[in-house]
Design an enzyme around this catalytic site. Structure first.
Site, short mmCIF file in Angstrom:
data_model
loop_
_atom_site.label_atom_id
_atom_site.label_comp_id
_atom_site.label_asym_id
_atom_site.label_seq_id
_atom_site.Cartn_x
_atom_site.Cartn_y
_atom_site.Cartn_z
N ARG A 16 0.87 -1.17 0.00
CA ARG A 16 0.15 -0.02 -0.02
C ARG A 16 1.07 1.27 0.00
O ARG A 16 0.97 1.89 -0.97
CB ARG A 16 -0.82 -0.01 1.19
CG ARG A 16 -2.09 0.88 0.96
CD ARG A 16 -1.72 2.39 1.52
NE ARG A 16 -1.10 2.43 2.77
CZ ARG A 16 -0.71 3.78 3.21
NH1 ARG A 16 -0.64 4.71 2.40
NH2 ARG A 16 -0.06 3.69 4.47
N ASP A 17 1.40 1.55 1.18
CA ASP A 17 2.36 2.84 1.33
C ASP A 17 3.36 2.92 0.07
O ASP A 17 3.66 3.89 -0.50
CB ASP A 17 3.01 2.86 2.51
CG ASP A 17 3.34 4.19 3.21
OD1 ASP A 17 3.34 5.09 2.26
OD2 ASP A 17 3.36 4.53 4.33
N HIS A 210 4.58 4.01 12.96
CA HIS A 210 4.78 3.99 11.53
C HIS A 210 5.72 5.05 11.07
O HIS A 210 5.62 6.26 11.12
CB HIS A 210 3.53 4.32 10.97
CG HIS A 210 3.34 4.45 9.43
ND1 HIS A 210 2.97 3.44 8.53
CD2 HIS A 210 4.06 5.47 8.55
CE1 HIS A 210 2.93 3.87 7.38
NE2 HIS A 210 3.60 5.04 6.95
N HIS A 212 9.30 6.75 9.06
CA HIS A 212 9.80 6.87 7.73
C HIS A 212 11.01 7.28 7.99
O HIS A 212 11.67 7.66 9.23
CB HIS A 212 9.18 8.04 6.85
CG HIS A 212 8.00 7.50 6.38
ND1 HIS A 212 7.51 7.79 5.02
CD2 HIS A 212 6.98 6.75 6.69
CE1 HIS A 212 6.33 7.51 4.71
NE2 HIS A 212 5.88 6.67 5.76
N CYS A 243 11.77 8.88 -1.22
CA CYS A 243 11.34 10.33 -0.69
C CYS A 243 11.81 11.44 -2.00
O CYS A 243 13.02 11.42 -2.10
CB CYS A 243 11.74 10.78 0.38
SG CYS A 243 11.45 12.32 0.88
N ASN A 252 9.32 4.51 3.70
CA ASN A 252 9.07 3.74 5.09
C ASN A 252 10.49 3.00 5.59
O ASN A 252 11.39 2.89 4.88
CB ASN A 252 8.13 2.57 4.94
CG ASN A 252 6.70 3.39 4.36
OD1 ASN A 252 5.93 3.62 5.30
ND2 ASN A 252 6.44 3.33 3.12
#
Ligand code: ZN
Length: 318
Positions: A16-17, A210, A212, A243, A252
């Site tokens: 997903r992410d 969560h 990053h 990023c 992540n």
């Protein structure tokens, strides 16, 4: 659904992410192969997609099909992200075990991202919880407080505001509330402080970290969260997503590195690193040319490495 013989639950968010952050769209068949390989590596909670309009995120257009496939693996908690009630309806119809709703603590980010204020998102969450109660009471709902450690638009996000929103989500019916460093701005001291405050405010509903890795502090922040009692960690295989503002930085936290850190400390994740590396190859085959990150897969496992083996979990093996 924590594996009974593990100390830490690694919640894999790559499908997903990761996949929604890259330009290319992974073909559905490749997504299914990747998910199968992640399951074979021992991952027991996977965020497999998000239920958003395909015109906004074409990478996620096959979410229902991916959910249906993931559900064929017994013992795996199948999660999906939903931004609103409509997405929740679709995700519940597809049969997910758990929904995650991003609720931004930053007013500016929330308006830019979902055109709703944080409090309007909390109200949406409460509506989703009522829908769940009617249609699928066994489904769990997680609120992920995004930009909890800083925002690229408004800069500082007040900690009191993060906690206020988290409490409102818990009161609105969320089963757990996690904190997300969506922008990679957090540091370990801040992580300790905020997760302590979160637990003091909502007790057992305090959820996942969560993190990053935008500024290289992803693992340090996870360890800080572990130190104050967090036991569920979101991460993405290969740190997929990157990023755009920090070339060379993963998005992540990298699942491979996170699993290595905990296992090297003697904490059981239930994830087999060699099989996880095999899953990384499946990911790379499905998204040729896309950058993947991670120090452990690059360096390989140290000489004499022996990993605590957990009993083979149900599901297909590679
Ligand atoms: Zn993220």
């Amino acid at each position: 659904m924590k594996h009974p013989t593990t100390d830490v639950l690694i919640s894999e968010v790559g499908p997903r992410d990761g996949l929604q952050s890259v330009k290319a769209t992974m073909p559905t068949a490749a997504k299914l192969r990747w998910i199968d390989a992640l399951v074979a590596a021992g991952l027991r909670e996977i965020e497999v997609g998000s239920f958003v309009p395909p015109r906004l995120l074409p990478q996620m257009a096959d979410a229902a099909e991916v959910v249906r496939h993931a559900l064929t693996h017994p013992g795996v908690t199948v999660m999906a992200l939903v931004p609103n009630l409509r997405g929740a309806e679709a995700a519940l119809a597809a049969g997910v075990h758990k929904l995650t709703l991003p609720v931004s603590a930053s007013h500016a980010h929330s308006l830019a991202n979902v055109r709703k204020t944080p409090d309007e998102m909390v109200a949406e969450l409460a509506r989703i919880c009522r829908l769940r109660d009617e249609r699928a009471p066994e489904v769990k709902i997680e609120a992920g407080i995004s930009t909890a450690f800083g925002c690229t638009i408004q800069g500082v996000v007040e900690e009191d505001e993060v906690i206020r929103i988290a409490v409102a989500c818990a009161e609105g019916g969320a089963d757990d509330v996690g904190l997300s460093d969506s922008t990679g701005m957090g540091n370990p001291a801040q992580v300790r402080r905020l997760f302590r405050r979160l637990r003091a405010a909502i007790g057992a509903k305090a959820g996942a970290a969560h993190m990053h890795n935008t500024r290289g502090l992803g693992l340090a922040n996870c360890l800080a969260a572990w130190d104050v009692g967090v036991r569920t960690f979101d991460s993405s295989q290969g740190g997929l997503g990157g990023c755009p503002y920090a070339p060379g930085a993963s998005g992540n936290v990298v699942t491979e590195d996170l699993v290595f850190m905990f296992e090297a400390m003697g904490l059981r994740t239930g994830v087999d690193l060699e099989r996880l590396f095999a899953a990384r190859a499946v990911l790379q085959a499905g998204l040729p040319g896309e950058a993947v990150y991670g120090m452990t897969p690059e360096a390989g496992l140290p000489k004499g490495w022996t990993q605590t083996r957990v009993p083979a979990a149900p599901g297909p093996t590679l």
